[in-house]
Design a protein around this motif. Structure first.
Motif, PDB file in Angstrom:
ATOM      1  N   GLY A  45       0.780  -1.233   0.000  1.00 43.45           N
ATOM      2  CA  GLY A  45       0.000   0.000   0.000  1.00 43.45           C
ATOM      3  C   GLY A  45       0.809   1.278   0.000  1.00 43.45           C
ATOM      4  O   GLY A  45       0.233   2.375   0.047  1.00 43.45           O
ATOM      5  N   ALA A  46       2.143   1.177  -0.039  1.00 46.88           N
ATOM      6  CA  ALA A  46       2.984   2.376   0.001  1.00 46.88           C
ATOM      7  C   ALA A  46       2.662   3.283  -1.186  1.00 46.88           C
ATOM      8  O   ALA A  46       2.650   2.850  -2.340  1.00 46.88           O
ATOM      9  N   ALA A  47       2.396   4.546  -0.884  1.00 46.79           N
ATOM     10  CA  ALA A  47       2.045   5.518  -1.919  1.00 46.79           C
ATOM     11  C   ALA A  47       2.308   6.916  -1.391  1.00 46.79           C
ATOM     12  O   ALA A  47       2.536   7.117  -0.199  1.00 46.79           O
ATOM     13  N   CYS A  48       2.262   7.885  -2.288  1.00 45.52           N
ATOM     14  CA  CYS A  48       2.487   9.276  -1.909  1.00 45.52           C
ATOM     15  C   CYS A  48       1.185   9.912  -1.439  1.00 45.52           C
ATOM     16  O   CYS A  48       0.089   9.493  -1.840  1.00 45.52           O
ATOM     17  N   ASP A  49       1.300  10.929  -0.572  1.00 49.02           N
ATOM     18  CA  ASP A  49       0.102  11.657  -0.159  1.00 49.02           C
ATOM     19  C   ASP A  49       0.075  13.067  -0.742  1.00 49.02           C
ATOM     20  O   ASP A  49      -0.652  13.932  -0.262  1.00 49.02           O
ATOM     21  N   VAL A  50       0.878  13.278  -1.803  1.00 51.05           N
ATOM     22  CA  VAL A  50       0.829  14.504  -2.607  1.00 51.05           C
ATOM     23  C   VAL A  50       0.541  14.069  -4.048  1.00 51.05           C
ATOM     24  O   VAL A  50       1.158  13.119  -4.544  1.00 51.05           O
ATOM     25  N   PRO A  51      -0.385  14.705  -4.744  1.00 50.38           N
ATOM     26  CA  PRO A  51      -0.701  14.300  -6.119  1.00 50.38           C
ATOM     27  C   PRO A  51       0.532  14.261  -7.022  1.00 50.38           C
ATOM     28  O   PRO A  51       1.415  15.112  -6.942  1.00 50.38           O
ATOM     29  N   SER A  52       0.555  13.262  -7.892  1.00 51.54           N
ATOM     30  CA  SER A  52       1.731  12.974  -8.709  1.00 51.54           C
ATOM     31  C   SER A  52       2.149  14.132  -9.601  1.00 51.54           C
ATOM     32  O   SER A  52       3.344  14.343  -9.840  1.00 51.54           O
ATOM     33  N   ARG A  68      -4.003   9.518  -9.400  1.00 56.81           N
ATOM     34  CA  ARG A  68      -3.747  10.875  -8.927  1.00 56.81           C
ATOM     35  C   ARG A  68      -2.652  10.879  -7.874  1.00 56.81           C
ATOM     36  O   ARG A  68      -1.792  11.770  -7.857  1.00 56.81           O
ATOM     37  N   PHE A  69      -2.647   9.887  -6.964  1.00 61.91           N
ATOM     38  CA  PHE A  69      -1.589   9.718  -5.976  1.00 61.91           C
ATOM     39  C   PHE A  69      -0.822   8.451  -6.342  1.00 61.91           C
ATOM     40  O   PHE A  69      -1.346   7.339  -6.192  1.00 61.91           O
ATOM     41  N   ALA A  70       0.389   8.618  -6.809  1.00 56.87           N
ATOM     42  CA  ALA A  70       1.132   7.482  -7.354  1.00 56.87           C
ATOM     43  C   ALA A  70       1.573   6.504  -6.273  1.00 56.87           C
ATOM     44  O   ALA A  70       1.945   6.897  -5.171  1.00 56.87           O
ATOM     45  N   PRO A 207      -7.860   6.229 -10.181  1.00 53.53           N
ATOM     46  CA  PRO A 207      -7.057   5.961 -11.383  1.00 53.53           C
ATOM     47  C   PRO A 207      -7.441   6.915 -12.495  1.00 53.53           C
ATOM     48  O   PRO A 207      -8.620   7.286 -12.633  1.00 53.53           O
ATOM     49  N   TYR A 208      -6.459   7.349 -13.280  1.00 52.48           N
ATOM     50  CA  TYR A 208      -6.764   8.224 -14.401  1.00 52.48           C
ATOM     51  C   TYR A 208      -7.377   7.401 -15.542  1.00 52.48           C
ATOM     52  O   TYR A 208      -6.800   6.382 -15.958  1.00 52.48           O
ATOM     53  N   PRO A 209      -8.519   7.806 -16.049  1.00 54.22           N
ATOM     54  CA  PRO A 209      -9.101   7.106 -17.209  1.00 54.22           C
ATOM     55  C   PRO A 209      -8.177   7.199 -18.416  1.00 54.22           C
ATOM     56  O   PRO A 209      -7.388   8.149 -18.549  1.00 54.22           O
ATOM     57  N   ALA A 210      -8.285   6.249 -19.304  1.00 49.65           N
ATOM     58  CA  ALA A 210      -7.426   6.212 -20.493  1.00 49.65           C
ATOM     59  C   ALA A 210      -7.563   7.482 -21.319  1.00 49.65           C
ATOM     60  O   ALA A 210      -6.572   8.000 -21.859  1.00 49.65           O
ATOM     61  N   ALA A 211      -8.774   8.010 -21.393  1.00 51.41           N
ATOM     62  CA  ALA A 211      -8.986   9.223 -22.196  1.00 51.41           C
ATOM     63  C   ALA A 211      -8.248  10.417 -21.588  1.00 51.41           C
ATOM     64  O   ALA A 211      -7.719  11.268 -22.322  1.00 51.41           O
ATOM     65  N   TRP A 228      -0.311  23.213 -11.703  1.00 42.52           N
ATOM     66  CA  TRP A 228      -0.440  24.512 -11.050  1.00 42.52           C
ATOM     67  C   TRP A 228      -1.752  24.644 -10.294  1.00 42.52           C
ATOM     68  O   TRP A 228      -1.793  25.296  -9.233  1.00 42.52           O
ATOM     69  N   PHE A 229      -2.813  24.030 -10.800  1.00 35.77           N
ATOM     70  CA  PHE A 229      -4.066  24.038 -10.045  1.00 35.77           C
ATOM     71  C   PHE A 229      -3.873  23.305  -8.719  1.00 35.77           C
ATOM     72  O   PHE A 229      -4.313  23.776  -7.659  1.00 35.77           O
ATOM     73  N   THR A 230      -3.196  22.150  -8.766  1.00 38.10           N
ATOM     74  CA  THR A 230      -2.906  21.391  -7.541  1.00 38.10           C
ATOM     75  C   THR A 230      -2.026  22.203  -6.615  1.00 38.10           C
ATOM     76  O   THR A 230      -2.262  22.251  -5.396  1.00 38.10           O
ATOM     77  N   TYR A 231      -1.010  22.846  -7.176  1.00 38.28           N
ATOM     78  CA  TYR A 231      -0.090  23.627  -6.353  1.00 38.28           C
ATOM     79  C   TYR A 231      -0.831  24.705  -5.566  1.00 38.28           C
ATOM     80  O   TYR A 231      -0.689  24.827  -4.347  1.00 38.28           O
ATOM     81  N   TRP A 232      -1.626  25.507  -6.247  1.00 43.39           N
ATOM     82  CA  TRP A 232      -2.290  26.624  -5.568  1.00 43.39           C
ATOM     83  C   TRP A 232      -3.397  26.148  -4.632  1.00 43.39           C
ATOM     84  O   TRP A 232      -3.648  26.768  -3.588  1.00 43.39           O
TER      85      TRP A 232
END
Length: 487
Positions: A45-52, A68-70, A207-211, A228-232
Motif C-alpha cells: 500500500g505504500a504511496a504518496c500523499d501529494v498528487p503525482s 492521482r496519488f502514485a 485511477p486516471y481514465p485512459a482518455a 499549477w491548479f494542484t499547487y495553488w
C-alpha cells in the motif's frame, strides 16, 4: 562535486549540475539502487500523499501517472527514468556509505570518509539524505527478546507470510495508515497498538481514465494546468497551518464526519479520536483505514505497551497479547539530521555537537562553520501542506548559485555568517510559535526538548523567493580562489 544520497534531492542536484556542464560529479549511495525513501519503503500500500503531477520534477513531467496519488513502485520507476534520461547513473557509486567528512581549511576541501575506510576529496559537499531516512525503533523493554518475526515497515520482510498469523502493529502513523488496510484481510488477528490517535481525512485518489491520460500526452499544457491548479489548491492550506490556525476548525469538521461515517461503534470511535489539535501532528490521508480497523479480526489497543515477551506483548493493564509477528510502524528519526555521519567543520567543530540543542541552518541549506557544505531537505524545510519536490528545486537553484561562485574563481569557500544563521533561524522559530504545530503536542517535527526543527512556517512560494538569490553579504568574505574547478 560530491552528493550524498540518490533520492529526489540527490538526483535533482546531479541533473542540475549536468545541465550546467559540470561532469566531475560523484553521488555516494549506501544501497545498491537509487530512490531514497521510495526504494526503502516497499510495504503493501505504500504511496504518496501529494498528487503525482506536483510530486515530480518541474522539468520532467510524466503524462502517464496511473493514479492521482502514485504508488511507491511507480515513483521509484520515475526516478530511475530520470537518472537514465539525464545520464547521472554513471556518477552514482552504489554500496558506498558515507561514514563522515572533515573540512580541510588549508586546501578548502572536504575529505569524505566512506564506511570501508577510503577517503574521497571534494571541493563541494551536498547532503541529500532527507529527513525520513533512518527508521526509528521504539525503546520498549524486552523488544530484543521477541522470538517471532519483527521488522520495521521501512524494511518490510516480503519473505514472511502474514496469512492467518496473529500480528501486532505498533504505531498509527503515515505508513501504518497505508499498510494496515492491505494486511488486515490476510491475517488471523491484528492488534493495532496506538499511542495517540491520528487525524485521518479521506484521500481523493482515483485511477486516471485512459482518455484523460491520452489528453495529457497529446496536450502537455493540460498537465501543466493540473500541476499549477494542484499547487495553488494545496498552497492555500498553508494559511490555516501557519497563519490562522483557527481555520483548522473546518478541517476538523471534515475529519469528524469521516470518522463518524467510517466507524459506527462509539467505543472504537472514541479510541480513534485524537486529543491533540488538528494539524499539530501530521494529518493523514486514507479512505480505507477506518474500514480496516472496524473489521472483526482487528482490535485497536490504546493501553501502553509495558514490555515485550518472547511470545508477545504485555500492556500496562497486565493483558498479555500473544502474537506471531510484530510490525513497527514507528516512523523515522527525523530530527537527527545527517546522523549517523560524523561531520567536522572549521576548528574541529562537530556538526552534531553544534546541533545539540536542535538542528538549524540558514534557509535550511548552509551551516556556519561548515564551508562548502550544502543541505537539501535540511532543518525547517519540511512541509505540512505541499510537495517537498518544490522545496528541493528551490534549494537546488540556490546551491547552483554557490557552485557558480566557487567554480568561477570568485571565492575559495562559502561559509555562512553565524549572525546570518542566527537571525534567520530566530525568524523561523518566531513564526513557528504562531503555527498549528506549536500547540503543545509531541510529534516527529520536534526534538525531545520541544523545538520544531523540521517544518517551514510559511508558503512554499515565500521560500522560493527567499532562496532565489544567494546574497554574498550572508557569507564570510574570502580571498579569490586559486583553483577554478569544482570537484
Amino acid at each position: 562535486m560530491t552528493i550524498i544520497g540518490s533520492g529526489f534531492g540527490g538526483l535533482g542536484m546531479a541533473i542540475a549540475l549536468r545541465k550546467a556542464g559540470i561532469e566531475d560529479i560523484t553521488v555516494f549511495e549506501k544501497a545498491d539502487d537509487l530512490g531514497g525513501c521510495w526504494r526503502e519503503n516497499t510495504y503493501p500500500g505504500a504511496a504518496c500523499d501529494v498528487p503525482s503531477h506536483l510530486y515530480s520534477y518541474s522539468f520532467e513531467p510524466k503524462s502517464d501517472w496511473s493514479r492521482r496519488f502514485a504508488p511507491q513502485r511507480e515513483i521509484l520507476d520515475y526516478l530511475r527514468h530520470c537518472a537514465t534520461k539525464y545520464d547521472v547513473l554513471r556518477h552514482i557509486r552504489f554500496r558506498s556509505e558515507v561514514a563522515g567528512a572533515r573540512f580541510d581549511a588549508e586546501d578548502n576541501r572536504w575529505d569524505v570518509r566512506l564506511a570501508d575506510g577510503t577517503v574521497h576529496r571534494t571541493d563541494v559537499l551536498v547532503s541529500a539524505c532527507g529527513q525520513l531516512s533512518r527508521p526509528a525503533w521504539p525503546r520498549i523493554p524486552g523488544i530484543e527478546s521477541f522470538e517471532g518475526e519483527i521488522f520495521h515497515s521501512a524494511n518490510w520482510n516480503h519473505e514472511y507470510d502474514l496469512d492467518d498469523k496473529d500480528v501486532a502493529v505498533i504505531g498509527t502513523g503515515a505508513s501504518a495508515i497505508q499498510f494496515v488496510p492491505q494486511i488486515a484481510p490476510r491475517v488471523h488477528q491484528l492488534r493495532l497498538f496506538q499511542r495517540g490517535a491520528a487525524h485521518v481525512l479521506p484521500k481523493a485518489d482515483y485511477p486516471y481514465p485512459a482518455a484523460v491520460l491520452a489528453a495529457f500526452a497529446r496536450v502537455p499544457a493540460l498537465q501543466r494546468l493540473s500541476r499549477w491548479f494542484t499547487y495553488w489548491t494545496f498552497e492555500a492550506r498553508a494559511i490555516a497551518f501557519t497563519r490562522v490556525p483557527r481555520l483548522m476548525a473546518a478541517v476538523d469538521l471534515r475529519f469528524r464526519r469521516h470518522l463518524r461515517r467510517g466507524v459506527g461503534d462509539a467505543d472504537v470511535r472514541a479510541r480513534l479520536t485524537p486529543t491533540d489539535p488538528i494539524g499539530c501532528k501530521r494529518i493523514l490521508l486514507s479512505s480505507d483505514f477506518y474500514d480496516a480497523v472496524t473489521r472483526l479480526n482487528v482490535e485497536v489497543v490504546t493501553d501502553a505497551i509495558a514490555t515485550i515477551m518472547p511470545d508477545g506483548l504485555v500492556t500496562g493493564d497486565g493483558t498479555r497479547h500473544r502474537v506471531d509477528a510484530i510490525i513497527l510502524g514507528t516512523g523515522f528519526a527525523a530530527t537527527d539530521f545527517l546522523a549517523p555521519m560524523d561531520i567536522t567543520g572549521l576548528d574541529g567543530r562537530g556538526l552534531h555537537e553544534q546541533w545539540a540543542e536542535g538542528a538549524e541552518a540558514h534557509l535550511g541549506i548552509t551551516v556556519s562553520g561548515f564551508p562548502n557544505l550544502f543541505l537539501l531537505y535540511g532543518p525547517n524545510t519540511n512541509l505540512g501542506h505541499s510537495s517537498i519536490v518544490f522545496m528541493l528545486e528551490s534549494q537546488i537553484r540556490y546551491v547552483m548559485q554557490a557552485v557558480g561562485r566557487l567554480s568561477g574563481g570568485e571565492v575559495r569557500r562559502l561559509d555562512v555568517r553565524a549572525e546570518t544563521q542566527r537571525e534567520s533561524n530566530a525568524v523561523v522559530q518566531r513564526r513557528i510559535s504562531a503555527t498549528v504545530w506549536d500547540r503543545g503536542c509531541t510529534s516527529w517535527y520536534t526534538t525531545d526538548s520541544g523545538r520544531n526543527t523540521n517544518n517551514w512556517p510559511g508558503f512554499t512560494f515565500a521560500y522560493r523567493l527567499a532562496t532565489r538569490r544567494l546574497r554574498d553579504a550572508d557569507f564570510e568574505p574570502q580571498p579569490p580562489a586559486r583553483r577554478s574547478a569544482v570537484r
